[in-house]
Design a protein around this motif. Structure first.
Motif, PDB file in Angstrom:
ATOM      1  N   THR A  19       0.772  -1.186  -0.055  1.00 32.37           N
ATOM      2  CA  THR A  19       0.024  -0.025  -0.126  1.00 32.37           C
ATOM      3  C   THR A  19       0.912   1.262   0.075  1.00 32.37           C
ATOM      4  O   THR A  19       0.429   2.189  -0.833  1.00 32.37           O
ATOM      5  CB  THR A  19      -1.134   0.130   1.302  1.00 32.37           C
ATOM      6  OG1 THR A  19      -1.773  -1.089   1.094  1.00 32.37           O
ATOM      7  CG2 THR A  19      -1.834   1.273   1.274  1.00 32.37           C
ATOM      8  N   THR A  20       1.871   1.358   0.829  1.00 33.07           N
ATOM      9  CA  THR A  20       2.724   2.311   1.033  1.00 33.07           C
ATOM     10  C   THR A  20       3.530   2.682  -0.375  1.00 33.07           C
ATOM     11  O   THR A  20       3.897   3.678  -0.662  1.00 33.07           O
ATOM     12  CB  THR A  20       3.533   2.425   2.274  1.00 33.07           C
ATOM     13  OG1 THR A  20       2.913   2.153   3.311  1.00 33.07           O
ATOM     14  CG2 THR A  20       4.745   3.464   2.160  1.00 33.07           C
ATOM     15  N   PHE A  23       1.389   4.468  -2.907  1.00 31.48           N
ATOM     16  CA  PHE A  23       1.117   5.860  -2.428  1.00 31.48           C
ATOM     17  C   PHE A  23       2.417   6.358  -3.077  1.00 31.48           C
ATOM     18  O   PHE A  23       2.262   7.762  -3.491  1.00 31.48           O
ATOM     19  CB  PHE A  23       1.097   6.062  -0.929  1.00 31.48           C
ATOM     20  CG  PHE A  23      -0.396   5.881  -0.451  1.00 31.48           C
ATOM     21  CD1 PHE A  23      -1.226   6.816  -0.967  1.00 31.48           C
ATOM     22  CD2 PHE A  23      -0.808   4.970   0.554  1.00 31.48           C
ATOM     23  CE1 PHE A  23      -2.467   6.789  -0.608  1.00 31.48           C
ATOM     24  CE2 PHE A  23      -1.975   4.813   0.811  1.00 31.48           C
ATOM     25  CZ  PHE A  23      -3.183   5.816   0.387  1.00 31.48           C
ATOM     26  N   VAL A 224      -0.031   6.151   7.745  1.00 28.23           N
ATOM     27  CA  VAL A 224       0.023   6.292   6.284  1.00 28.23           C
ATOM     28  C   VAL A 224      -1.575   6.466   5.863  1.00 28.23           C
ATOM     29  O   VAL A 224      -2.176   7.134   4.831  1.00 28.23           O
ATOM     30  CB  VAL A 224       0.459   5.348   5.466  1.00 28.23           C
ATOM     31  CG1 VAL A 224       0.358   5.330   3.874  1.00 28.23           C
ATOM     32  CG2 VAL A 224       1.911   5.231   5.628  1.00 28.23           C
ATOM     33  N   SER A 228      -1.785  10.154   4.238  1.00 28.06           N
ATOM     34  CA  SER A 228      -0.437   9.800   3.461  1.00 28.06           C
ATOM     35  C   SER A 228       0.395  10.821   2.932  1.00 28.06           C
ATOM     36  O   SER A 228       1.659  10.616   3.134  1.00 28.06           O
ATOM     37  CB  SER A 228      -1.118   8.738   2.245  1.00 28.06           C
ATOM     38  OG  SER A 228      -1.931   9.649   1.320  1.00 28.06           O
ATOM     39  N   LEU A 248       0.938  11.848  -3.652  1.00 21.12           N
ATOM     40  CA  LEU A 248       1.097  10.909  -2.251  1.00 21.12           C
ATOM     41  C   LEU A 248      -0.514  10.647  -1.845  1.00 21.12           C
ATOM     42  O   LEU A 248      -0.561   9.834  -0.979  1.00 21.12           O
ATOM     43  CB  LEU A 248       1.776  11.649  -1.154  1.00 21.12           C
ATOM     44  CG  LEU A 248       3.369  11.938  -1.937  1.00 21.12           C
ATOM     45  CD1 LEU A 248       3.932  12.921  -0.731  1.00 21.12           C
ATOM     46  CD2 LEU A 248       4.010  10.504  -1.762  1.00 21.12           C
ATOM     47  N   PRO A 251      -3.249   6.208  -4.024  1.00 20.34           N
ATOM     48  CA  PRO A 251      -2.186   4.873  -4.463  1.00 20.34           C
ATOM     49  C   PRO A 251      -2.598   4.874  -6.070  1.00 20.34           C
ATOM     50  O   PRO A 251      -3.439   4.894  -6.660  1.00 20.34           O
ATOM     51  CB  PRO A 251      -3.210   3.537  -3.789  1.00 20.34           C
ATOM     52  CG  PRO A 251      -4.276   4.021  -3.547  1.00 20.34           C
ATOM     53  CD  PRO A 251      -4.413   5.340  -3.215  1.00 20.34           C
ATOM     54  N   GLU A 257      -4.260   6.085 -11.181  1.00 15.50           N
ATOM     55  CA  GLU A 257      -4.917   5.610  -9.785  1.00 15.50           C
ATOM     56  C   GLU A 257      -5.505   4.526  -9.661  1.00 15.50           C
ATOM     57  O   GLU A 257      -6.157   4.087 -10.744  1.00 15.50           O
ATOM     58  CB  GLU A 257      -5.855   7.160  -9.698  1.00 15.50           C
ATOM     59  CG  GLU A 257      -6.506   7.006  -8.212  1.00 15.50           C
ATOM     60  CD  GLU A 257      -7.527   8.059  -8.092  1.00 15.50           C
ATOM     61  OE1 GLU A 257      -8.386   7.960  -7.154  1.00 15.50           O
ATOM     62  OE2 GLU A 257      -7.320   9.126  -8.910  1.00 15.50           O
TER      63      GLU A 257
END
Length: 320
Positions: A19-20, A23, A224, A228, A248, A251, A257
């Protein structure tokens, strides 16, 4: 390539690493690897080999290998499968114009100039990927390469020693939500085995933070999910000398996107509400077992009262 700039991400399974990673995708100053970069090789042999798959590890290379053998030793399962046999890739629904043989040839041309070493081999792998990836959206402002591999935090100190300009980002998520999500896998780790590995990851991250306080960054998935932009800007990008960016906030993959992170990761909806609901999927007995096994790390990471209010408190351990 001692000047090579890498931001390597790590996280225990279902802890928000993918997930991060997504982002960070689309940030104008980052070359973001398209999938899990899985740089490990089958030559990795140590005390963790029986606990974690070697594809997720920092690689080892044979002293008498050729550059071509080095390239093929890097497992990179998701990237090579999508390039070579796209019809069986879980990412086949997204366009991806990269020929793995061409990437190998670019890699060899880079190594011809830099010479073989673990750091040079990994740097060439990332650089060759973004040169061979023809439909990769790029801005011309990129400074850092970004990779993500689960559990690679156990090698964080090795990575930061090998690459003096590298940074490492470790993502931690509360163990209840994380275990509840891992239970959804076809063959999940048993509760005790999963939480023991969660503990190992967090201990490795905290040790690396003490050893490399300026280049080792630890963020919580909860932070996050809640913000985020603010979390990644202040805790990661600004310490790296990079700026914030509107990208940011959502995601994405190759700057497109995503409505959900799946299949890049198992967290489909990255919100605080969904995160708490996931933790509450566990039975009372499971929640107690998780608390007992992860006990010593809950308060330092701010998770001691997470089940009561869904909030992560001040993470004392992260102020090292």
């Amino acid at each position: 390539m001692s000047d090579f700039k890498l931001l390597m991400l790590g996280a225990m399974y279902e802890n928000g690493g993918n997930t991060t990673h997504r982002f960070l995708d689309g940030h104008p100053q980052l070359y973001v690897y398209p999938f899990e970069s899985q740089p490990g090789s089958r030559h990795v042999q140590d005390g963790f080999t029986s606990m974690f798959p070697v594809k997720y590890r920092w690689p080892e290379f044979l002293l008498d290998a050729t550059p071509a053998q080095d390239y093929h030793a890097i497992i990179d399962e998701e990237g090579k499968v999508r390039s070579r046999t796209p019809h069986v890739s879980k990412f086949r629904h997204e366009p991806f114009d990269m020929n793995d043989d061409e990437r190998r040839d670019i890699y060899l041309s880079i190594i011809e100039k830099t010479g073989r070493s673990r750091a040079n081999n990994v740097a060439a792998f990332f650089e060759a990927t973004h040169k061979a990836w023809k439909d990769n959206v790029q801005t011309g402002e990129e400074e850092f390469y970004v990779g993500y591999s689960p559990i690679i935090v156990i090698d964080a100190e090795k990575i930061l020693s090998d690459m003096p300009n590298a940074h490492f980002l470790h993502v931690v998520r509360n163990p209840w939500s994380a275990y509840a999500d891992t239970k959804k896998r076809p063959v999940p780790l048993p509760l005790r085995e999963y939480i023991l590995r969660w503990n190992v990851n967090q201990n490795a991250a905290l040790a690396a933070k003490r050893a490399f306080p300026e280049r080792m960054h630890i963020v919580r998935a909860e932070d996050v999910m809640a913000d985020s932009v603010g979390t990644l800007t202040t805790q990661v990008l600004e310490p790296m000398g990079l700026r914030s960016a509107d990208s940011l906030a959502v995601p994405s993959w190759n700057s497109k996107e995503l409505t959900e992170v799946y299949p890049w990761g198992t967290i489909r909806t990255a919100t605080p509400e969904a995160n708490l609901a996931t933790a509450n999927e566990l039975s009372d007995d499971e929640q107690t077992q998780v608390r007992n096994i992860a006990h010593d790390l809950l308060a330092p990471l701010g998770y001691e009262s997470f089940l009561e209010d869904g909030q992560a408190s001040e993470p004392v351990a992260l102020t090292v």
